[in-house]
Scaffold this active site. Sequence first.
Site, PDB file in Angstrom:
ATOM      1  N   LYS A 208     -42.927-117.022 -17.361  1.00  0.00           N
ATOM      2  CA  LYS A 208     -42.601-118.430 -17.095  1.00  0.00           C
ATOM      3  C   LYS A 208     -41.095-118.665 -17.270  1.00  0.00           C
ATOM      4  O   LYS A 208     -40.446-119.318 -16.449  1.00  0.00           O
ATOM      5  CB  LYS A 208     -43.400-119.326 -18.045  1.00  0.00           C
ATOM      6  CG  LYS A 208     -42.965-120.763 -18.093  1.00  0.00           C
ATOM      7  CD  LYS A 208     -43.279-121.505 -16.823  1.00  0.00           C
ATOM      8  CE  LYS A 208     -42.550-122.829 -16.768  1.00  0.00           C
ATOM      9  NZ  LYS A 208     -42.692-123.479 -15.476  1.00  0.00           N
ATOM     10  N   CYS A 262     -37.565-128.458 -17.689  1.00  0.00           N
ATOM     11  CA  CYS A 262     -37.845-127.021 -17.556  1.00  0.00           C
ATOM     12  C   CYS A 262     -36.581-126.208 -17.338  1.00  0.00           C
ATOM     13  O   CYS A 262     -36.168-125.457 -18.211  1.00  0.00           O
ATOM     14  CB  CYS A 262     -38.815-126.804 -16.405  1.00  0.00           C
ATOM     15  SG  CYS A 262     -40.420-127.549 -16.717  1.00  0.00           S
TER      16      CYS A 262
HETATM   17  N1  LIG Z   1     -43.110-131.539 -16.267  1.00  0.00           N
HETATM   18  C1  LIG Z   1     -43.093-130.406 -15.564  1.00  0.00           C
HETATM   19  O1  LIG Z   1     -42.824-130.403 -14.367  1.00  0.00           O
HETATM   20  C2  LIG Z   1     -43.448-129.090 -16.223  1.00  0.00           C
HETATM   21  C3  LIG Z   1     -43.616-127.961 -15.406  1.00  0.00           C
HETATM   22  C4  LIG Z   1     -43.965-126.751 -15.990  1.00  0.00           C
HETATM   23  C5  LIG Z   1     -44.124-126.678 -17.374  1.00  0.00           C
HETATM   24  N2  LIG Z   1     -43.939-127.776 -18.153  1.00  0.00           N
HETATM   25  C6  LIG Z   1     -44.143-127.649 -19.606  1.00  0.00           C
HETATM   26  O2  LIG Z   1     -45.348-128.320 -19.952  1.00  0.00           O
HETATM   27  C7  LIG Z   1     -45.247-128.865 -21.269  1.00  0.00           C
HETATM   28  C8  LIG Z   1     -45.558-130.355 -21.223  1.00  0.00           C
HETATM   29  O3  LIG Z   1     -44.573-130.982 -20.425  1.00  0.00           O
HETATM   30  P1  LIG Z   1     -44.756-132.447 -19.838  1.00  0.00           P
HETATM   31  O4  LIG Z   1     -43.719-132.593 -18.788  1.00  0.00           O
HETATM   32  O5  LIG Z   1     -46.165-132.717 -19.513  1.00  0.00           O
HETATM   33  O6  LIG Z   1     -44.346-133.315 -21.142  1.00  0.00           O
HETATM   34  P2  LIG Z   1     -44.549-134.902 -21.327  1.00  0.00           P
HETATM   35  O7  LIG Z   1     -43.534-135.320 -22.322  1.00  0.00           O
HETATM   36  O8  LIG Z   1     -44.616-135.573 -20.003  1.00  0.00           O
HETATM   37  O9  LIG Z   1     -46.004-135.016 -21.968  1.00  0.00           O
HETATM   38  C9  LIG Z   1     -46.326-134.509 -23.203  1.00  0.00           C
HETATM   39  C10 LIG Z   1     -47.257-135.473 -23.905  1.00  0.00           C
HETATM   40  O10 LIG Z   1     -47.693-134.840 -25.107  1.00  0.00           O
HETATM   41  C11 LIG Z   1     -47.876-135.860 -26.085  1.00  0.00           C
HETATM   42  N3  LIG Z   1     -47.930-135.253 -27.414  1.00  0.00           N
HETATM   43  C12 LIG Z   1     -46.907-134.834 -28.209  1.00  0.00           C
HETATM   44  N4  LIG Z   1     -47.392-134.273 -29.332  1.00  0.00           N
HETATM   45  C13 LIG Z   1     -48.747-134.331 -29.248  1.00  0.00           C
HETATM   46  C14 LIG Z   1     -49.810-133.908 -30.083  1.00  0.00           C
HETATM   47  N5  LIG Z   1     -49.566-133.293 -31.246  1.00  0.00           N
HETATM   48  N6  LIG Z   1     -51.089-134.147 -29.696  1.00  0.00           N
HETATM   49  C15 LIG Z   1     -51.344-134.760 -28.512  1.00  0.00           C
HETATM   50  N7  LIG Z   1     -50.369-135.183 -27.677  1.00  0.00           N
HETATM   51  C16 LIG Z   1     -49.098-134.959 -28.031  1.00  0.00           C
HETATM   52  C17 LIG Z   1     -46.727-136.795 -25.847  1.00  0.00           C
HETATM   53  O11 LIG Z   1     -46.974-138.078 -26.382  1.00  0.00           O
HETATM   54  C18 LIG Z   1     -46.609-136.788 -24.318  1.00  0.00           C
HETATM   55  O12 LIG Z   1     -47.319-137.865 -23.726  1.00  0.00           O
HETATM   56  C19 LIG Z   1     -43.829-128.544 -21.745  1.00  0.00           C
HETATM   57  O13 LIG Z   1     -43.844-127.358 -22.481  1.00  0.00           O
HETATM   58  C20 LIG Z   1     -43.067-128.318 -20.441  1.00  0.00           C
HETATM   59  O14 LIG Z   1     -41.960-127.468 -20.614  1.00  0.00           O
HETATM   60  C21 LIG Z   1     -43.622-128.984 -17.604  1.00  0.00           C
END
Ligand SMILES: NC(=O)c1ccc[n+]([C@@H]2O[C@H](COP(=O)([O-])OP(=O)(O)OC[C@H]3O[C@@H](n4cnc5c(N)ncnc54)[C@H](O)[C@@H]3O)[C@@H](O)[C@H]2O)c1
Length: 406
Positions: A208, A262
Amino acid sequence: MQRKEITVLGLGYIGLPTAVVMARAGHHVKGYDAKREVRESLRKGKIHITESHLQEAFTEAADRRCLEIAESVENSDVYVICVPTPFCEAEKGKTADLSFVEAAAKEVAGVLKRGDLVILESTVPPHTTAGITKLLSEKSGLSEQDFYTAHCPERVLPGNILYELKHNDRIIGAADPKAAEMTKELYETFVAGGRCYICDDVTAELCKLAENTFRDINIAYANQLSMICESAGIDVFRLIGLANKHPRVSILTPGLGVGGHCLAVDPWFIVEKYGEEASLIQTAREINEKKPVWVKEKIADELGQDKGKKIGILGMTYKPNIDDMRESPSVILAEALKNDGYQVYGCEPNSHGDTIGGIRIVPLDEILDMCDYVVVALAHDEFKSEEVRRKIIERPHYDCIGLLRS
Ligand SMILES: NC(=O)c1ccc[n+]([C@@H]2O[C@H](COP(=O)([O-])OP(=O)(O)OC[C@H]3O[C@@H](n4cnc5c(N)ncnc54)[C@H](O)[C@@H]3O)[C@@H](O)[C@H]2O)c1
């Protein structure tokens, strides 16, 4: 495959569409987010993020009761962790902040039972999945052999997430081959157009990071070329267009920098662990981080000491046609210009807020009328019309992305 009871932890850009897709594949999904306002909004039936077709898909899954919003992490067969993994500034540089992943794992540990499967989807540095397995064992009192853990990183494109969740290939890594097989079997219930590939956990973690670093390095090359061309007094977009006429050359388009959760973050997770071997990766990151500061200096040189000038920045998100502001180079530029004493305004058609990071947000027609200088930061659809382009060209401007070229 049997219908599974699944809990998705973290209902953001990744977790919410994942929960919806799993529910539509026939599983019973409970979504839990640590933020009360997120849970309340979803319970009322309204999604809190902008993502194409997600509202309709969420409503449909919620109406059929295949997807429910939970007040806490409840007993399930499978737990999918989709919480943020930002970086923090540590003494030794930028390091992964794993506090959200650890907090989520502790919540899972409270209800974990023998035979359960825990899937880490968050992007993490190598060896994190092993650390989370240990934490789950310590906090649940179960032995590491009593439950299964796997890492299945996400690689979707914001704006097209529902499609890509079903059509992209997936990499599934686990130290225990049975955990990888269980995860593959589950993901194959909704990954209809792609394939699921199995490997060990560290390979999946690094895979990744390697994907996003590849993109970051290629953008850094385009951004560095843009700075070289400015010194050489030539048009970088013309140069790249000509260079790409070579059958084996495909240089990307330069921009204001690289943002988002990311690309602007993940390469640091490699640098953190393998700094000595990762000099190219670190340099690319530094070039992309420098670009908005370099643009700020260009604008300040042009405007001189006349701090009464109003500067309008078109596009405040980190890429076109989304609402995500995380690590946005536009915000960095706006704040740098503001700190220099200029009056800075932003235009962001994808945001409903009045301000972003202390910068006032103004509608497009207003910003074009009121500002003395315009920075074209992003190619949002709203900026592409002949009329808007003509209005920008009429006044002093800096076009970071070549939008105004005919
Ligand atoms: N957004 C993208 O396009 C993308 C793409 C690939 C990978 N990722 C990865 O995916 C992961 C999530 O990213 P995202 O963009 O969805 O983040 P985000 O911030 O949009 O969502 C994460 C959510 O998790 C919640 N949260 C935090 N701690 C928590 C807990 N202990 N229990 C339950 N909920 C909790 C937050 O309140 C938030 O709503 C990250 O590691 C990111 O790097 C994101």
